[in-house]
Design an enzyme around this catalytic site. Sequence first.
Site, PDB file in Angstrom:
ATOM      1  N   ILE A   1      -8.218  18.364  24.658  1.00  0.00           N
ATOM      2  CA  ILE A   1      -9.516  17.798  25.039  1.00  0.00           C
ATOM      3  C   ILE A   1      -9.259  16.643  26.018  1.00  0.00           C
ATOM      4  CG2 ILE A   1     -11.637  16.687  24.238  1.00  0.00           C
ATOM      5  CD1 ILE A   1     -11.065  17.962  21.462  1.00  0.00           C
ATOM      6  N   ARG A   2      -9.623  16.839  27.281  1.00  0.00           N
ATOM      7  CA  ARG A   2      -9.344  15.825  28.326  1.00  0.00           C
ATOM      8  C   ARG A   2      -7.913  15.321  28.183  1.00  0.00           C
ATOM      9  NH1 ARG A   2     -13.254  11.122  28.132  1.00  0.00           N
ATOM     10  NH2 ARG A   2     -12.109  10.492  29.951  1.00  0.00           N
TER      11      ARG A   2
ATOM     12  N   HIS B   1      -4.388  17.873  20.004  1.00  0.00           N
ATOM     13  CA  HIS B   1      -4.934  17.301  18.772  1.00  0.00           C
ATOM     14  C   HIS B   1      -4.628  18.182  17.565  1.00  0.00           C
ATOM     15  CE1 HIS B   1      -7.648  14.210  20.608  1.00  0.00           C
ATOM     16  NE2 HIS B   1      -7.650  15.048  21.622  1.00  0.00           N
TER      17      HIS B   1
ATOM     18  N   GLU C   1      -4.699  17.343  14.625  1.00  0.00           N
ATOM     19  CA  GLU C   1      -5.578  16.915  13.529  1.00  0.00           C
ATOM     20  C   GLU C   1      -6.911  17.669  13.536  1.00  0.00           C
ATOM     21  OE1 GLU C   1      -6.799  14.263  16.963  1.00  0.00           O
ATOM     22  OE2 GLU C   1      -4.942  15.195  16.241  1.00  0.00           O
TER      23      GLU C   1
ATOM     24  N   CYS D   1      -2.734  12.815  22.064  1.00  0.00           N
ATOM     25  CA  CYS D   1      -3.640  12.689  23.199  1.00  0.00           C
ATOM     26  C   CYS D   1      -3.656  11.243  23.724  1.00  0.00           C
ATOM     27  CB  CYS D   1      -5.032  13.207  22.846  1.00  0.00           C
ATOM     28  SG  CYS D   1      -6.049  13.553  24.300  1.00  0.00           S
TER      29      CYS D   1
ATOM     30  N   GLY E   1      -8.626   9.792  21.342  1.00  0.00           N
ATOM     31  CA  GLY E   1      -9.809   8.992  21.617  1.00  0.00           C
ATOM     32  C   GLY E   1      -9.833   8.726  23.107  1.00  0.00           C
ATOM     33  N   GLU E   2     -10.124   7.517  23.497  1.00  0.00           N
ATOM     34  CA  GLU E   2     -10.137   7.119  24.904  1.00  0.00           C
ATOM     35  C   GLU E   2      -9.092   6.028  25.081  1.00  0.00           C
ATOM     36  OE1 GLU E   2     -10.178   6.394  28.485  1.00  0.00           O
ATOM     37  OE2 GLU E   2     -11.516   8.037  27.903  1.00  0.00           O
ATOM     38  N   SER E   3      -8.044   6.324  25.867  1.00  0.00           N
ATOM     39  CA  SER E   3      -6.905   5.399  25.947  1.00  0.00           C
ATOM     40  C   SER E   3      -7.298   4.028  26.471  1.00  0.00           C
ATOM     41  CB  SER E   3      -5.784   5.995  26.812  1.00  0.00           C
ATOM     42  OG  SER E   3      -6.227   6.228  28.139  1.00  0.00           O
TER      43      SER E   3
ATOM     44  N   ARG F   1      -3.034  10.801  32.880  1.00  0.00           N
ATOM     45  CA  ARG F   1      -4.311  10.833  32.150  1.00  0.00           C
ATOM     46  C   ARG F   1      -5.190  11.970  32.644  1.00  0.00           C
ATOM     47  NH1 ARG F   1      -8.078   6.958  33.022  1.00  0.00           N
ATOM     48  NH2 ARG F   1      -9.125   7.258  31.048  1.00  0.00           N
TER      49      ARG F   1
END
Length: 197
Positions: free
Chosen positions: A139-140, A177, A179, A81, A49-51, A110
């Site tokens: 992804i990022r 990821h 998942e 991630c 997600g977004e940390s 990051r």
Amino acid sequence: MTQPIVGVLALQGDVREHQRMLADAGAPSTPVRTPDGLAAVDALVLPGGESTTIWRLARTFGLLEPLRRRVAEGMPAYGSCAGMIMLADRIEGGVAGQETVGGMDITVRRNAFGRQVDSFEADLDFPALGPDPLHAVFIRAPWVEKIGDGVEVLARVPSTGNIVAVRQGRLLATSFHPELTADARVHALFLDIVKEA
């Protein structure tokens, strides 16, 4: 022996996808959004997600300190991630004041591979999962810049050598990821760690 209860931190990110992978690996799971929910599980997955969002929501929901305490007490945890960033003791490239749960003696950068448009996939040599390569989706994604004593490197990006999977005791982290694939071997490895604990 009763089956351990695995939670998936459900503040943001790939919660359902992790629950599907855990089911594929043979373990039911439950979403965790509150300190009471955290207290009811034996192990925890911290999804991508977004940390910064996950950190802020964890603080808002009163989860950050309980998370730190449970990890410090030895609860098995797996972060993918953004979850890897949350388990890291140190961050490079974080926002001002960004906090983590910590527990892993690693420094994570990051967005190390670049922005969303720089997302990529790669086949990784991951000996802990057996001889077949693991197809990984980045992804990022972060990478691990430094590791401390007691941290085992599990996988690197073949083209660059950057560390993208690590284990320290009962803690497991990947910058990719799993998942988002059909391969449940990383989750099965985590479940093995949970059973050992």
